[in-house]
Scaffold this motif. Structure first.
Motif, PDB file in Angstrom:
ATOM      1  N   GLU A 196       0.826  -1.207   0.000  1.00 53.15           N
ATOM      2  CA  GLU A 196       0.000   0.000   0.000  1.00 53.15           C
ATOM      3  C   GLU A 196       0.862   1.259   0.000  1.00 53.15           C
ATOM      4  N   GLU A 197       1.944   1.241   0.789  1.00 51.17           N
ATOM      5  CA  GLU A 197       2.823   2.416   0.803  1.00 51.17           C
ATOM      6  C   GLU A 197       3.537   2.563  -0.539  1.00 51.17           C
ATOM      7  N   ASN A 198       3.901   1.440  -1.147  1.00 53.59           N
ATOM      8  CA  ASN A 198       4.480   1.483  -2.485  1.00 53.59           C
ATOM      9  C   ASN A 198       3.520   2.163  -3.458  1.00 53.59           C
ATOM     10  N   TRP A 199       2.247   1.793  -3.391  1.00 58.83           N
ATOM     11  CA  TRP A 199       1.256   2.353  -4.307  1.00 58.83           C
ATOM     12  C   TRP A 199       1.021   3.839  -4.032  1.00 58.83           C
ATOM     13  N   ASP A 200       0.998   4.208  -2.752  1.00 59.97           N
ATOM     14  CA  ASP A 200       0.854   5.629  -2.404  1.00 59.97           C
ATOM     15  C   ASP A 200       2.003   6.445  -2.994  1.00 59.97           C
ATOM     16  N   GLY A 201       3.218   5.904  -2.899  1.00 59.65           N
ATOM     17  CA  GLY A 201       4.364   6.591  -3.475  1.00 59.65           C
ATOM     18  C   GLY A 201       4.250   6.735  -4.978  1.00 59.65           C
ATOM     19  N   LEU A 202       3.723   5.696  -5.617  1.00 58.64           N
ATOM     20  CA  LEU A 202       3.521   5.737  -7.069  1.00 58.64           C
ATOM     21  C   LEU A 202       2.505   6.798  -7.473  1.00 58.64           C
ATOM     22  N   MET A 203       1.472   6.960  -6.668  1.00 56.53           N
ATOM     23  CA  MET A 203       0.472   7.980  -6.989  1.00 56.53           C
ATOM     24  C   MET A 203       1.076   9.374  -6.890  1.00 56.53           C
ATOM     25  N   GLN A 204       1.974   9.568  -5.918  1.00 54.42           N
ATOM     26  CA  GLN A 204       2.666  10.856  -5.815  1.00 54.42           C
ATOM     27  C   GLN A 204       3.579  11.061  -7.025  1.00 54.42           C
ATOM     28  N   MET A 205       4.257   9.978  -7.422  1.00 60.57           N
ATOM     29  CA  MET A 205       5.123  10.041  -8.593  1.00 60.57           C
ATOM     30  C   MET A 205       4.303  10.345  -9.849  1.00 60.57           C
ATOM     31  N   LYS A 206       3.145   9.728  -9.959  1.00 57.76           N
ATOM     32  CA  LYS A 206       2.302   9.920 -11.139  1.00 57.76           C
ATOM     33  C   LYS A 206       1.853  11.369 -11.263  1.00 57.76           C
ATOM     34  N   ALA A 207       1.441  11.950 -10.127  1.00 59.24           N
ATOM     35  CA  ALA A 207       1.000  13.337 -10.147  1.00 59.24           C
ATOM     36  C   ALA A 207       2.145  14.255 -10.583  1.00 59.24           C
ATOM     37  N   PHE A 208       3.326  14.000 -10.067  1.00 60.31           N
ATOM     38  CA  PHE A 208       4.484  14.807 -10.429  1.00 60.31           C
ATOM     39  C   PHE A 208       4.835  14.610 -11.904  1.00 60.31           C
ATOM     40  N   PHE A 209       4.810  13.346 -12.328  1.00 57.41           N
ATOM     41  CA  PHE A 209       5.131  12.968 -13.699  1.00 57.41           C
ATOM     42  C   PHE A 209       4.201  13.684 -14.682  1.00 57.41           C
ATOM     43  N   GLU A 210       2.910  13.699 -14.371  1.00 61.89           N
ATOM     44  CA  GLU A 210       1.927  14.299 -15.274  1.00 61.89           C
ATOM     45  C   GLU A 210       2.094  15.821 -15.314  1.00 61.89           C
ATOM     46  N   ALA A 211       2.436  16.409 -14.138  1.00 60.46           N
ATOM     47  CA  ALA A 211       2.624  17.833 -14.101  1.00 60.46           C
ATOM     48  C   ALA A 211       3.839  18.264 -14.922  1.00 60.46           C
ATOM     49  N   ARG A 212       4.925  17.486 -14.813  1.00 61.86           N
ATOM     50  CA  ARG A 212       6.140  17.804 -15.581  1.00 61.86           C
ATOM     51  C   ARG A 212       5.906  17.609 -17.083  1.00 61.86           C
ATOM     52  N   LYS A 213       5.153  16.560 -17.408  1.00 60.11           N
ATOM     53  CA  LYS A 213       4.856  16.285 -18.825  1.00 60.11           C
ATOM     54  C   LYS A 213       4.037  17.420 -19.422  1.00 60.11           C
ATOM     55  N   ALA A 214       3.050  17.890 -18.628  1.00 58.61           N
ATOM     56  CA  ALA A 214       2.216  18.985 -19.119  1.00 58.61           C
ATOM     57  C   ALA A 214       3.034  20.267 -19.280  1.00 58.61           C
ATOM     58  N   ALA A 215       3.939  20.514 -18.322  1.00 56.16           N
ATOM     59  CA  ALA A 215       4.766  21.723 -18.381  1.00 56.16           C
ATOM     60  C   ALA A 215       5.697  21.701 -19.585  1.00 56.16           C
TER      61      ALA A 215
END
Length: 431
Positions: A409-428
């Protein structure tokens, strides 16, 4: 004859050795005092002090290890050698038993028990009380092979249980030469010594993990696959890491105090009681070897260990490397790597699929640190929406790994944080 105990307790180990010396078989019932099982009504009914060890012999309930030891000898002993009937000899045995409880054990508790609460031992004064206690014991043993009589008694056994505990917590009593001589002999002649030592190893594992709870700093970012690997391995070992966030996007890994810990200034970095180590797979193996109750996560068998190591290097040099080459450009340009880079990912998954043919785990018959490391990176591929559905062995393994791996579960929580960051950088990058 029911015996309520925990194997790490010196009092419990005293009774086990006395029973062994008498040829008695105890019906052992584990009581996990860390979980509060001694407070259950059915146990309190047997022992209102709710302590271990507790013995119930055909309905007769008795507790306190030294009282139990004497009871067993007087009721079941073939002679009185372990607890003499002669008043003077018995008085000396009793004195040593009270010394064991009121001086030796008391000194141990005052100095070492704070470690379980604060991560630090008692005071220098408390340490001096241990040294004084060993000084007394050394005097008792001057010119003698046993602590109370001319033969082994329950006093030797009780004090043996205690002194062996001091050995396991690495108190140096080498200067007490009479104690050292007596201890070497007592280990040889005392029935049940092997079980006493096994119980001590279990206690030692708890002791080491407890120290780790207070003295293990973990520098990380939750989105990093390597950091998530370590978090899951720690969870599997029952370790709580003192997490310290390092924002590599802000350059915090370049601060002098961090570079002093890790000259490569990378995450994850672990500092365990002053020992600094980095690279997630090296950390995972270190934790398994130092704190594992067994070698299941990182086998000691050379061939099994070699396969685990191969998979860990495959994870770093092939699977994770392919991820970086194809997906990291998105952070800079908004576009992934080349078609050739994508093919390297497919090749890597093809290799992993082959490794898993007819197997439930990537490196053996049970989960190892290799499964956990590869789970961290495969779950990263899922989050960036790489389609690995055609790799049926990987899909099967992945579904099972998510269920059986502590810390998922903590692994998945970390991935969700990574995903949000990843999408923000991709959009930028694309704007």
């Amino acid at each position: 004859m029911d015996f309520y105990y925990m194997p790490g307790s010196s009092g419990c180990r005293t009774v086990i050795m006395v029973a062994k010396a008498l040829g008695l078989e105890l019906n052992k019932k584990l009581v996990n005092t860390m979980e509060g099982e001694q407070l259950k009504p059915e146990f309190v009914k047997l022992n209102p002090q709710h302590t271990i060890p507790t013995l119930v012999d055909n309905g007769f309930s008795i507790w306190e290890s030294r009282a139990i030891a004497i009871y067993l000898v007087e009721k079941y002993g073939k002679d009185d050698s372990l607890y003499p009937k002669d008043p003077q000899k018995q008085a000396v045995v009793n004195q040593r038993l009270y010394f064991d409880m009121g001086t030796l054990s008391d000194a141990f508790g005052k100095y070492y028990y704070p470690l379980f609460r604060t991560g630090k031992p008692g005071t220098e004064e408390d340490l001096k009380k241990i040294e004084t206690a060993f000084g007394f014991l050394d005097t008792f043993l001057e010119g003698k092979d046993y602590v109370a009589c001319d033969q082994l008694t329950v006093a030797d056994i009780a004090i043996l249980a205690n002194v062996s505990t001091f050995e396991v917590v690495e108190f140096d009593f080498s200067k007490y030469t009479n104690v050292v001589r007596w201890y070497a002999n007592a280990k040889k002649v005392t029935p049940g010594w092997d079980e006493n030592w096994e119980g001590l190893q279990k206690m030692k594992a708890v002791h080491r993990i407890t120290l780790a709870l207070f003295n293990m700093d973990f520098y990380y970012m939750p989105g990093s696959a390597g950091c998530r690997t370590v978090l899951m391995v720690a969870k599997a070992l029952g370790l709580e890491l003192n997490k310290k966030l390092v924002n590599t996007m802000e350059g915090e890994q370049l601060k002098p105090e961090f570079v002093k810990l890790n000259p490569q200034h990378t995450i994850p970095t672990l500092v365990d009681n002053g020992f600094s180590i980095w690279e997630s797979r090296a950390i995972a193996v270190y934790l398994a070897e130092k704190y594992g109750k067994d070698d299941s996560l990182f086998p000691k068998d050379p061939q099994k260990q070699a396969v685990v190591n191969q998979r860990l290097y495959f994870d770093m040099g092939t699977l994770s490397d392919a991820f970086g080459k194809y997906y990291y450009p998105l952070f800079r340009t908004g576009k992934p790597g080349t078609e050739e880079d994508l093919k390297k990912i497919e090749t890597a998954f093809g290799f992993l699929d082959t490794f898993l043919e007819g197997k439930d785990y990537v490196a053996g018959d049970q989960q190892t640190v290799a499964d956990i490391a590869i789970l961290a990176i495969v779950s990263t591929y899922e989050v960036v929406e790489f389609d690995f559905s055609k790799y049926t062995n990987v899909v099967r393994w992945y579904a099972n790994s998510k269920k059986v791996t502590p810390g998922w579960e903590e692994n998945w929580d970390g991935l969700m944080q990574m995903k949000a960051f990843f999408e923000a950088r991709k959009a930028a990058a694309t704007n």
